[in-house]
Design a protein around this motif. Structure first.
Motif, PDB file in Angstrom:
ATOM      1  N   PRO A  32       0.999  14.392 -20.488  1.00  0.00           N
ATOM      2  CA  PRO A  32       1.065  14.617 -19.028  1.00  0.00           C
ATOM      3  C   PRO A  32       0.556  13.445 -18.207  1.00  0.00           C
ATOM      4  CG  PRO A  32       0.216  16.559 -20.159  1.00  0.00           C
ATOM      5  CD  PRO A  32       0.305  15.483 -21.189  1.00  0.00           C
ATOM      6  N   GLU A  33      -0.578  12.842 -18.636  1.00  0.00           N
ATOM      7  CA  GLU A  33      -1.136  11.739 -17.848  1.00  0.00           C
ATOM      8  C   GLU A  33      -0.277  10.492 -17.890  1.00  0.00           C
ATOM      9  OE1 GLU A  33      -4.696  13.740 -19.973  1.00  0.00           O
ATOM     10  OE2 GLU A  33      -2.531  13.512 -20.217  1.00  0.00           O
ATOM     11  N   ARG A  34       0.586  10.388 -18.907  1.00  0.00           N
ATOM     12  CA  ARG A  34       1.412   9.193 -19.047  1.00  0.00           C
ATOM     13  C   ARG A  34       2.865   9.467 -18.718  1.00  0.00           C
ATOM     14  NH1 ARG A  34      -1.083   7.707 -24.903  1.00  0.00           N
ATOM     15  NH2 ARG A  34      -3.085   6.867 -24.209  1.00  0.00           N
ATOM     16  N   GLY A  35       3.164  10.599 -18.163  1.00  0.00           N
ATOM     17  CA  GLY A  35       4.538  10.940 -17.847  1.00  0.00           C
ATOM     18  C   GLY A  35       5.050  10.334 -16.563  1.00  0.00           C
ATOM     19  N   PHE A  36       4.246   9.479 -15.924  1.00  0.00           N
ATOM     20  CA  PHE A  36       4.667   8.865 -14.671  1.00  0.00           C
ATOM     21  C   PHE A  36       3.980   7.519 -14.532  1.00  0.00           C
ATOM     22  CE2 PHE A  36       0.807  11.164 -13.760  1.00  0.00           C
ATOM     23  CZ  PHE A  36       0.083  10.302 -12.948  1.00  0.00           C
ATOM     24  N   THR A  37       4.545   6.671 -13.696  1.00  0.00           N
ATOM     25  CA  THR A  37       3.943   5.398 -13.314  1.00  0.00           C
ATOM     26  C   THR A  37       3.943   5.299 -11.801  1.00  0.00           C
ATOM     27  OG1 THR A  37       6.073   4.260 -13.451  1.00  0.00           O
ATOM     28  CG2 THR A  37       4.687   4.234 -15.417  1.00  0.00           C
ATOM     29  N   ILE A  38       3.053   4.493 -11.279  1.00  0.00           N
ATOM     30  CA  ILE A  38       2.952   4.272  -9.837  1.00  0.00           C
ATOM     31  C   ILE A  38       3.410   2.846  -9.548  1.00  0.00           C
ATOM     32  CG2 ILE A  38       1.415   4.211  -7.842  1.00  0.00           C
ATOM     33  CD1 ILE A  38      -0.353   6.226  -9.252  1.00  0.00           C
ATOM     34  N   ALA A  39       4.382   2.703  -8.662  1.00  0.00           N
ATOM     35  CA  ALA A  39       4.954   1.392  -8.342  1.00  0.00           C
ATOM     36  C   ALA A  39       5.052   1.245  -6.834  1.00  0.00           C
ATOM     37  CB  ALA A  39       6.334   1.242  -8.989  1.00  0.00           C
ATOM     38  N   PRO A  40       4.966   0.007  -6.313  1.00  0.00           N
ATOM     39  CA  PRO A  40       5.167  -0.201  -4.868  1.00  0.00           C
ATOM     40  C   PRO A  40       6.560   0.240  -4.451  1.00  0.00           C
ATOM     41  CG  PRO A  40       4.197  -2.147  -5.889  1.00  0.00           C
ATOM     42  CD  PRO A  40       4.607  -1.247  -7.008  1.00  0.00           C
ATOM     43  N   ASN A  63       0.810  -1.218   0.000  1.00  0.00           N
ATOM     44  CA  ASN A  63       0.000   0.000   0.000  1.00  0.00           C
ATOM     45  C   ASN A  63       0.846   1.272   0.000  1.00  0.00           C
ATOM     46  OD1 ASN A  63      -2.453  -1.444   0.089  1.00  0.00           O
ATOM     47  ND2 ASN A  63      -2.229  -1.724   2.292  1.00  0.00           N
ATOM     48  N   ILE A  64       2.147   1.148  -0.029  1.00  0.00           N
ATOM     49  CA  ILE A  64       3.043   2.309  -0.081  1.00  0.00           C
ATOM     50  C   ILE A  64       3.599   2.401  -1.498  1.00  0.00           C
ATOM     51  CG2 ILE A  64       5.046   3.429   0.951  1.00  0.00           C
ATOM     52  CD1 ILE A  64       4.664   1.648   3.387  1.00  0.00           C
ATOM     53  N   HIS A  65       3.309   3.510  -2.176  1.00  0.00           N
ATOM     54  CA  HIS A  65       3.678   3.663  -3.575  1.00  0.00           C
ATOM     55  C   HIS A  65       4.606   4.849  -3.765  1.00  0.00           C
ATOM     56  CE1 HIS A  65      -0.398   1.672  -3.815  1.00  0.00           C
ATOM     57  NE2 HIS A  65       0.389   0.809  -4.436  1.00  0.00           N
ATOM     58  N   ARG A  66       5.291   4.835  -4.888  1.00  0.00           N
ATOM     59  CA  ARG A  66       6.104   5.967  -5.307  1.00  0.00           C
ATOM     60  C   ARG A  66       5.863   6.227  -6.794  1.00  0.00           C
ATOM     61  NH1 ARG A  66      11.041   2.913  -4.305  1.00  0.00           N
ATOM     62  NH2 ARG A  66      11.549   4.499  -2.759  1.00  0.00           N
ATOM     63  N   PHE A  67       6.060   7.476  -7.174  1.00  0.00           N
ATOM     64  CA  PHE A  67       5.901   7.867  -8.563  1.00  0.00           C
ATOM     65  C   PHE A  67       7.249   7.756  -9.269  1.00  0.00           C
ATOM     66  CE2 PHE A  67       2.381   9.894  -6.428  1.00  0.00           C
ATOM     67  CZ  PHE A  67       1.324   9.722  -7.319  1.00  0.00           C
ATOM     68  N   LEU A  68       7.231   7.184 -10.455  1.00  0.00           N
ATOM     69  CA  LEU A  68       8.431   7.023 -11.256  1.00  0.00           C
ATOM     70  C   LEU A  68       8.200   7.642 -12.635  1.00  0.00           C
ATOM     71  CD1 LEU A  68       9.274   3.291 -10.439  1.00  0.00           C
ATOM     72  CD2 LEU A  68      10.309   5.325  -9.428  1.00  0.00           C
ATOM     73  N   PRO A  69       9.214   8.248 -13.222  1.00  0.00           N
ATOM     74  CA  PRO A  69       9.036   8.855 -14.545  1.00  0.00           C
ATOM     75  C   PRO A  69       8.830   7.806 -15.626  1.00  0.00           C
ATOM     76  CG  PRO A  69      11.336   8.949 -13.884  1.00  0.00           C
ATOM     77  CD  PRO A  69      10.580   8.453 -12.695  1.00  0.00           C
ATOM     78  N   ALA A  70       8.030   8.178 -16.625  1.00  0.00           N
ATOM     79  CA  ALA A  70       7.770   7.307 -17.765  1.00  0.00           C
ATOM     80  C   ALA A  70       8.132   8.052 -19.044  1.00  0.00           C
ATOM     81  CB  ALA A  70       6.310   6.866 -17.795  1.00  0.00           C
ATOM     82  N   ASP A  71       8.462   7.294 -20.071  1.00  0.00           N
ATOM     83  CA  ASP A  71       8.901   7.876 -21.336  1.00  0.00           C
ATOM     84  C   ASP A  71       7.687   8.248 -22.177  1.00  0.00           C
ATOM     85  OD1 ASP A  71      10.363   8.742 -23.449  1.00  0.00           O
ATOM     86  OD2 ASP A  71      10.953   6.750 -24.158  1.00  0.00           O
ATOM     87  N   SER A  72       7.091   9.403 -21.884  1.00  0.00           N
ATOM     88  CA  SER A  72       5.946   9.897 -22.635  1.00  0.00           C
ATOM     89  C   SER A  72       5.834  11.399 -22.416  1.00  0.00           C
ATOM     90  CB  SER A  72       4.657   9.188 -22.197  1.00  0.00           C
ATOM     91  OG  SER A  72       3.540   9.732 -22.875  1.00  0.00           O
ATOM     92  N   HIS A  73       5.497  12.131 -23.490  1.00  0.00           N
ATOM     93  CA  HIS A  73       5.310  13.572 -23.346  1.00  0.00           C
ATOM     94  C   HIS A  73       3.875  13.930 -22.994  1.00  0.00           C
ATOM     95  CE1 HIS A  73       4.423  12.668 -27.621  1.00  0.00           C
ATOM     96  NE2 HIS A  73       3.473  13.576 -27.469  1.00  0.00           N
TER      97      HIS A  73
END
Length: 492
Positions: free
Chosen positions: A382-390, A370-380
């Protein structure tokens, strides 16, 4: 030879290992087969005895099998599960001897030299093996000889026991395929009239070596015992568990923590020797009334540092009900991961370790998943510029590289009133009347045409960074193809 005792090897072949394992979990009546997709075709991987009696065999297409046997029941094969089961059987057979290895995907080889007398002789040992395996629902064929090759041949081509020192007499009537040869070599030998091992042993060796290479004669010599063949047992995986039995029961938290500290020190030594780190630990505390309590600790990162792990264990151990006292503690690392030795520098920081410990402490309360962090994603986009991972199963990114700033908060586009390609001087958003003080832009972002996204069907967007006189710093965009203004984010 071992101390004057002739070497004796047992080969166990499980011709229907996969189907036997599947039927042990979910029994069925009648013909049964496991299927496996090979070269875009669904084929039979393993069949039971009832299916064999109806003419079905391994490698047969599933469509042909259903034509022969309309009542055939089938399931997909699980190759990894079969290998795990074979390793379980290998561990079980160590009750007969300590030297046990794998023989392909469906067999075991045992070096029973010097251990048969413990079971009343070779015949009694083999009978005990067969009886126990049959009661477990496993079909098995057994061969016993002085060499590994001869034992394999007897197990796969007519069960039998070779008398000590007479391998040729036991193997002579068997086909040449019993020497573990390639199919092409076996067919070529049969075309030459060498159908039996006895025929091959009596033939001239030089012509055979020139035509088939040294591998053919090596297999023959290994089976007959004139050339050695190594039998390498598989060692059991390291067990990361330690135990402490106390002479007097304890109940105070300080005493329990002291005992846990000693156990952790022993466990971490084992982990370091194997370059492993504990990811999940389980502490079992036995009370004098024989009741057991368990404290589980899941770590955000693999660790083998006793002081750090002990501090994370304290909260769970403080909740243990000691009753009339605890007389035994057992600590086991139930999940481990590779943790190679790292070079430590004098400029290294402990910030990452403190963050990992914090994630572990929070995870013990709400769960690591239940603890997540945001990681950058290769997309310009805005909604796809990040991913959520444990956070416990990912590494933080080195940094977000954006040519232009992005808002800290993103939300679905919210329409506002506006006319023209420049931000409106005054507008209402979320029931607030706002006045534009400063606008920076535009930044045109085109949709990713290779992905389907309904939110971007309106075409390109012109983004503006708007600072209002009321203090709000918003991210607005304008859609030229279908004129309209929207708010999608807010800067901190």
């Amino acid at each position: 030879m071992f101390d004057g005792i002739p070497r004796r090897v047992v080969s166990l072949w499980f011709p229907r290992l996969a189907s036997n394992r599947a039927l042990r979990m979910r029994p069925v009546d009648g013909a049964f087969a496991l299927t496996l997709k090979q070269n875009n075709a669904n084929r039979l991987y393993c069949v039971n005895l009832a299916a064999e009696r109806q003419g079905l065999h391994r490698g047969m297409s599933y469509a042909d099998a259903r034509a022969f046997c309309p009542d055939l029941q089938s399931r997909p094969a699980d190759l990894h599960g079969d290998q795990r089961f074979l390793h379980i059987l290998r561990r079980w057979t160590t009750r007969y001897c300590p030297w046990v290895g794998l023989e392909g995907k469906d067999g075991l080889v045992l070096d029973i030299t010097g251990s048969a007398h413990l079971f009343g002789g070779e015949e009694a040992m083999l009978a005990d093996m067969r009886g126990r395996l049959m009661r477990a629902g496993l079909s098995v064929q057994i061969g016993l000889a002085d060499t590994r090759g001869a034992a394999w041949a007897l197990a796969h081509h007519g069960e039998g026991v070779a008398a000590p020192g007479d391998m040729l007499g036991a193997l002579e009537p068997l086909p040449v395929a019993a020497l573990r040869l390639e199919e092409e070599t076996s067919v070529a030998l049969q075309r030459l009239g060498l159908r039996r091992i006895g025929d091959l042993a009596a033939a001239a060796r030089a012509p055979l070596s020139r035509r088939f290479g040294p591998g053919l004669l090596l297999r023959l010599d290994q089976a007959l015992g004139t050339q050695p063949e190594q039998l390498t047992p598989i060692a059991d995986p390291p067990h990361y568990g330690v135990r402490m039995t106390l002479p007097e029961p304890i109940g105070l938290l300080a005493d329990v923590m002291s005992a846990a500290d000693r156990l952790l020190a022993q466990l971490c030594v084992r982990l370091k020797a194997q370059e492993m780190g504990a990811r999940k630990l389980c502490m079992t505390l036995r009370r004098v009334d024989q009741e057991c309590q368990q404290v589980e600790l899941r770590l955000a990162r693999p660790l083998r540092e006793a002081p750090r792990i002990l501090a994370l264990f304290e909260r769970g151990l403080s909740r243990v009900e000691a009753g009339f006292g605890i007389d035994q503690l057992r600590l086991e690392a139930t999940q481990v991961e590779p943790l190679p030795v790292r070079q430590v520098s004098h400029v290294s920081s402990g910030d990452k370790d403190r963050l990992d410990d914090l994630v572990t402490r929070i995870g013990t309360r709400i769960g690591l998943e239940n603890i997540h962090r945001f990681l950058p994603a290769d997309s310009h986009i805005p909604e796809r510029g990040f991913t959520i991972a444990p956070a416990a199963y990912s590494e933080p990114a080195s940094g977000w590289r954006r040519p232009r700033p992005r808002p800290l908060r993103l939300f679905p586009p919210e329409p506002i009133a506006g006319i023209g390609p420049r931000p409106p001087a005054r507008f209402r958003w979320r029931r607030m009347a706002l006045t534009t003080g400063r606008a920076t832009g535009p930044e045109r972002i085109a949709p990713e045409w290779w992905l389907e996204d309904e939110n971007w069907h309106s075409g390109v967007r012109d983004y503006w960074r708007v600072e209002t006189r009321q203090g709000r710093r918003l991210w607005l965009f304008y859609t030229p193809q279908n004129p309209g203004w929207f708010v999608q984010g807010e800067f901190a």
